[in-house]
Write a protein that holds these residues in place. Structure first.
Motif, PDB file in Angstrom:
ATOM      1  N   VAL A  56       0.847  -1.127   0.314  1.00  0.00           N
ATOM      2  CA  VAL A  56       0.188  -0.013  -0.299  1.00  0.00           C
ATOM      3  C   VAL A  56       1.342   1.287  -0.261  1.00  0.00           C
ATOM      4  N   GLU A  59       1.944   1.492  -3.500  1.00  0.00           N
ATOM      5  CA  GLU A  59       0.702   2.335  -4.287  1.00  0.00           C
ATOM      6  C   GLU A  59       0.618   3.719  -3.685  1.00  0.00           C
ATOM      7  N   GLU A 339      -8.576   7.927   0.591  1.00  0.00           N
ATOM      8  CA  GLU A 339      -7.833   7.125   0.570  1.00  0.00           C
ATOM      9  C   GLU A 339      -6.992   5.928   0.523  1.00  0.00           C
ATOM     10  N   TYR A 340      -5.633   6.486   1.047  1.00  0.00           N
ATOM     11  CA  TYR A 340      -4.478   4.991   0.858  1.00  0.00           C
ATOM     12  C   TYR A 340      -4.940   4.986   2.290  1.00  0.00           C
ATOM     13  N   GLN A 342      -7.889   3.993   4.285  1.00  0.00           N
ATOM     14  CA  GLN A 342      -8.527   3.319   4.048  1.00  0.00           C
ATOM     15  C   GLN A 342      -7.864   2.045   3.524  1.00  0.00           C
ATOM     16  N   LYS A 343      -7.258   1.931   2.696  1.00  0.00           N
ATOM     17  CA  LYS A 343      -6.823   0.707   1.530  1.00  0.00           C
ATOM     18  C   LYS A 343      -5.511  -0.095   2.772  1.00  0.00           C
ATOM     19  N   ASP A 346      -8.207  -1.544   4.977  1.00  0.00           N
ATOM     20  CA  ASP A 346      -8.319  -2.708   3.777  1.00  0.00           C
ATOM     21  C   ASP A 346      -7.318  -3.939   4.182  1.00  0.00           C
ATOM     22  N   THR A 347      -6.973  -3.409   3.355  1.00  0.00           N
ATOM     23  CA  THR A 347      -5.857  -4.407   2.710  1.00  0.00           C
ATOM     24  C   THR A 347      -4.409  -5.549   3.922  1.00  0.00           C
ATOM     25  N   ASN A 357     -12.431   6.880   8.726  1.00  0.00           N
ATOM     26  CA  ASN A 357     -12.455   6.565   7.960  1.00  0.00           C
ATOM     27  C   ASN A 357     -12.724   4.980   8.305  1.00  0.00           C
TER      28      ASN A 357
END
Length: 419
Positions: A56, A59, A339-340, A342-343, A346-347, A357
């Motif tokens: 992440v 990314e 966004e990141y 949250q990613k 989740d990841t 979030n």
């Protein structure tokens, strides 16, 4: 006159060429607004590139580069990063952003950290983070020098399905309610609490904190006097009653991770006191997808610390000598909010750093618990401050959960005998 016209023409041509050059460099290659075209940020990470967290981060770095034109150069240092940072920062190695626990950054590296206070205020960071971490950082360092990346929280993790089957519709908030819940769980044929020896001092430390508070525990750990403190005796008597009622899982206190694994293998053990990573450990060890929930360790009647929880965080600091601190801060915010973030949650199945979030379903209750925490508790609530005796404390507390003491006074005397 002719020279002036030629000069004006040359200046105009050079200006057009310069503008054209700006438009054709970082912007066309990187996209976005090119705000940081030509800027390179060196980021030392405590993760490996193959881990979910590392994936992440990479990314996010690629997306930030695409959006702003900056180059993010990530060096994957792994868990040994804290053995490298002091010398690297003191010698001003090429580091803009670095990663470690929020405590290490605020206590050990503060002299090498950029003061992020003004940038954080301009970015509205207070509304995008948990205040308990920021307050501790400022308390330790004297200024905001760490941005929370990956929070942790401790408490009572429980199997919601067992609670539902036992007709328990409200989580307990007091010790009396907790004991009532344990009785309902036992009556239904389940076992209330998993406990591995590794976490015995953490679990009892939580209970003592609710009675006498962490500051008193710290003082006792360093100076002794356990037998002279009625709260210690009361806390130990509570555990003696708890064990005597048969509320520990069979075999507990067990050798780690045997007891907590029973929550996944046998699925008849309802609760465990630990930090949020226990949910991933049980799944990784047993393959079980449990319906987890979290509630804060219950308060004790007449106690002094009803709502604080153990909390820790991996965080990000910016080197005081960074030539691009605003770009570094903007990337840190890009990674830890929105966004990141949250990613990442989740990841990697972890608590988001931005409380707006959403937490993963398996960490239900973690955001609420962190929001209620004003002063995070240390691991083992201060007993680890005495590095010489912390292992002896653990052994004595394991004996408490093994039923080796008849009274709280006996336990307290055994703690004093360690000095």
């Amino acid at each position: 006159m002719k020279k002036r016209i030629i000069s004006a023409f040359l200046i105009s041509a050079m200006t057009v060429a310069a503008v054209a050059g700006c438009g054709s460099s970082g912007d066309s290659d990187k996209g976005g607004d090119g705000k940081y075209s030509g800027v390179t940020l060196n980021y030392w990470s405590m993760w490996n590139s193959s881990e979910p967290q590392g994936q992440v981060i990479q990314e996010a770095a690629d997306a930030f580069s695409e959006e702003t034109g900056a180059t993010i150069n990530i060096e994957w240092k792994g868990r040994d990063i804290n053995t490298l940072l002091s010398s690297a920062l003191s010698s001003e190695e090429a580091i803009d952003i670095f990663e470690d626990s929020y405590m290490n950054i605020a206590k050990n590296y503060k002299d090498y950290c950029y003061d992020l206070t003004e940038m954080a205020e301009e970015a509205g960071y207070a509304d995008k983070s948990f205040g308990c971490f920021n307050d501790k950082v400022v308390e330790w360092a004297g200024f905001l020098c760490a941005i929370t990346e990956q929070p942790q929280v401790g408490g009572v993790w429980y199997n919601k399905d067992i609670f539902e089957d036992c007709g328990i519709t409200e989580v307990p908030t007091t010790w009396t309610e907790f004991m009532d819940v344990c009785e309902k769980i036992t009556a239904k044929g389940y076992q209330p609490l998993a406990l591995d020896g590794t976490y015995a001092d953490f679990t009892f430390g939580y209970h003592m904190d609710r009675v006498i508070g962490q500051d008193v525990i710290k003082d006792l750990a360093m100076n002794g006097g356990w037998s002279e403190n009625e709260g210690v005796i009361e806390a130990a008597d509570d555990i003696i009653e708890f064990v005597g009622n048969g509320y520990l899982a069979e075999g507990a206190p067990d050798e780690y991770p045997a007891s907590q694994n029973k929550m996944g293998t046998e699925q008849n053990v309802a609760m465990v006191v630990c930090a949020n990573y226990v949910t991933s450990e049980v799944k990784n060890n047993t393959g079980a997808d449990l319906n987890w929930g979290l509630f804060n360790y219950p308060e004790v009647e007449g106690g002094v610390d009803p709502s604080n929880a153990y909390a820790g965080a991996n965080s990000l600091g910016i080197a005081s000598y960074s030539e691009n601190p605003q770009a570094a801060f903007d990337f840190v915010m890009f990674l830890t909010t929105g966004e990141y973030d949250q990613k990442m949650a989740d990841t990697a199945i972890q608590i988001p750093a931005d409380p707006s979030n959403t937490e993963p379903e398996t960490l239900s209750g973690s955001i609420e618990t962190l929001k209620a925490t004003t002063s995070p508790l240390d691991w083992n609530m201060g007993m680890n401050d005495n590095s010489d005796l912390k292992a002896n404390f653990k052994d004595t507390i394991i004996k408490l959960y093994e039923g080796k003491f008849n009274t709280g006074a006996e336990f307290a005397a055994a703690m004093d005998a360690l000095y």
